[in-house]
Write a protein that holds these residues in place. Structure first.
Motif, PDB file in Angstrom:
ATOM      1  N   VAL A  52      -3.801  -8.985  50.752  1.00 23.71           N
ATOM      2  CA  VAL A  52      -4.518 -10.215  50.396  1.00 23.71           C
ATOM      3  C   VAL A  52      -3.478 -11.233  49.954  1.00 23.71           C
ATOM      4  O   VAL A  52      -2.381 -10.881  49.526  1.00 23.71           O
ATOM      5  CB  VAL A  52      -5.549  -9.964  49.269  1.00 23.71           C
ATOM      6  N   ALA A  53      -3.846 -12.466  50.051  1.00 24.73           N
ATOM      7  CA  ALA A  53      -2.920 -13.525  49.659  1.00 24.73           C
ATOM      8  C   ALA A  53      -2.740 -13.501  48.142  1.00 24.73           C
ATOM      9  O   ALA A  53      -3.715 -13.436  47.403  1.00 24.73           O
ATOM     10  CB  ALA A  53      -3.464 -14.881  50.102  1.00 24.73           C
ATOM     11  N   PRO A  54      -1.512 -13.530  47.677  1.00 25.94           N
ATOM     12  CA  PRO A  54      -1.290 -13.533  46.233  1.00 25.94           C
ATOM     13  C   PRO A  54      -1.752 -14.855  45.624  1.00 25.94           C
ATOM     14  O   PRO A  54      -1.790 -15.886  46.300  1.00 25.94           O
ATOM     15  CB  PRO A  54       0.226 -13.357  46.089  1.00 25.94           C
ATOM     16  N   VAL A  55      -2.078 -14.797  44.366  1.00 27.94           N
ATOM     17  CA  VAL A  55      -2.479 -16.006  43.658  1.00 27.94           C
ATOM     18  C   VAL A  55      -1.280 -16.949  43.616  1.00 27.94           C
ATOM     19  O   VAL A  55      -0.164 -16.537  43.306  1.00 27.94           O
ATOM     20  CB  VAL A  55      -2.942 -15.660  42.224  1.00 27.94           C
ATOM     21  N   GLU A  56      -1.542 -18.198  43.933  1.00 21.84           N
ATOM     22  CA  GLU A  56      -0.461 -19.163  43.988  1.00 21.84           C
ATOM     23  C   GLU A  56      -0.015 -19.523  42.578  1.00 21.84           C
ATOM     24  O   GLU A  56      -0.789 -20.062  41.783  1.00 21.84           O
ATOM     25  CB  GLU A  56      -0.916 -20.428  44.718  1.00 21.84           C
ATOM     26  N   ASN A  57       1.231 -19.183  42.252  1.00 23.90           N
ATOM     27  CA  ASN A  57       1.801 -19.543  40.959  1.00 23.90           C
ATOM     28  C   ASN A  57       2.540 -20.855  41.128  1.00 23.90           C
ATOM     29  O   ASN A  57       3.572 -20.910  41.796  1.00 23.90           O
ATOM     30  CB  ASN A  57       2.770 -18.474  40.454  1.00 23.90           C
ATOM     31  N   LYS A  58       2.008 -21.880  40.546  1.00 22.49           N
ATOM     32  CA  LYS A  58       2.665 -23.176  40.653  1.00 22.49           C
ATOM     33  C   LYS A  58       3.764 -23.254  39.614  1.00 22.49           C
ATOM     34  O   LYS A  58       3.585 -22.880  38.460  1.00 22.49           O
ATOM     35  CB  LYS A  58       1.645 -24.287  40.453  1.00 22.49           C
ATOM     36  N   GLU A  59       4.906 -23.721  40.059  1.00 24.36           N
ATOM     37  CA  GLU A  59       6.048 -23.845  39.155  1.00 24.36           C
ATOM     38  C   GLU A  59       5.775 -24.957  38.148  1.00 24.36           C
ATOM     39  O   GLU A  59       5.154 -25.969  38.470  1.00 24.36           O
ATOM     40  CB  GLU A  59       7.305 -24.179  39.956  1.00 24.36           C
ATOM     41  N   PRO A  60       6.219 -24.773  36.914  1.00 20.65           N
ATOM     42  CA  PRO A  60       6.015 -25.823  35.924  1.00 20.65           C
ATOM     43  C   PRO A  60       6.913 -27.026  36.200  1.00 20.65           C
ATOM     44  O   PRO A  60       7.954 -26.919  36.850  1.00 20.65           O
ATOM     45  CB  PRO A  60       6.395 -25.145  34.607  1.00 20.65           C
ATOM     46  N   LEU A  61       6.484 -28.149  35.722  1.00 20.71           N
ATOM     47  CA  LEU A  61       7.267 -29.371  35.816  1.00 20.71           C
ATOM     48  C   LEU A  61       8.292 -29.330  34.684  1.00 20.71           C
ATOM     49  O   LEU A  61       7.937 -29.052  33.543  1.00 20.71           O
ATOM     50  CB  LEU A  61       6.341 -30.581  35.658  1.00 20.71           C
ATOM     51  N   VAL A  62       9.549 -29.568  34.986  1.00 18.67           N
ATOM     52  CA  VAL A  62      10.606 -29.472  33.981  1.00 18.67           C
ATOM     53  C   VAL A  62      11.079 -30.877  33.614  1.00 18.67           C
ATOM     54  O   VAL A  62      11.526 -31.637  34.468  1.00 18.67           O
ATOM     55  CB  VAL A  62      11.798 -28.633  34.495  1.00 18.67           C
TER      56      VAL A  62
END
Length: 133
Positions: A52-62
């Motif tokens: 299954v497609a993994p949950v999309e982990n969005k990178e934090p804004l730095v």
């Protein structure tokens, strides 16, 4: 040793705590020895399923501030007065936006406080302040 010649049939009302301390120390040793054994997980062979497609982990804004007082958003230089608008636009695109704030050790505390205020005014509630170990 002093012996008394009088018959003293009074009841001794003191509690001997030595056996109690011995029992408590033994219980403490047993607890210290068994506690690490309880943290081991049970080995389980998990069943195989279709991918299954993994949950999309969005990178934090730095958001970064260097020692010279220059501001960056994800390694792109930005003017301090444009930070709030930039963050508001990013929040519209991602309502669950996470921001990491990192400032150089030599950065002015006033600059860091302004950055934190801009992040708060942009409506961002998930902020992590990054430090070195």
């Amino acid at each position: 040793m002093a012996f008394s010649t009088q018959d003293n049939d009074e009841v001794l009302s003191e509690i001997n705590v030595t056996p109690l301390v011995d029992v408590m120390l033994v219980l403490l040793v047993v607890f210290i020895v068994t506690a690490p054994l309880l943290t081991n997980s049970i080995p389980i062979n998990l069943p195989k399923t279709e991918a299954v497609a993994p949950v999309e982990n969005k990178e934090p804004l730095v958001v970064s501030i260097d020692a010279g007082g220059q501001w960056f958003v994800n390694k792109d230089a930005i003017a301090p007065e444009l930070l709030q608008g930039n963050l508001e636009a990013a929040k519209r695109g991602n309502p669950d936006l996470r921001v990491q704030l990192q400032a150089d050790d030599g950065a002015n505390y006033g600059q860091v406080a302004k950055a934190m205020a801009s992040i708060e005014k942009a409506g961002i509630t998930k902020l992590a302040v990054i430090t070195a170990r």
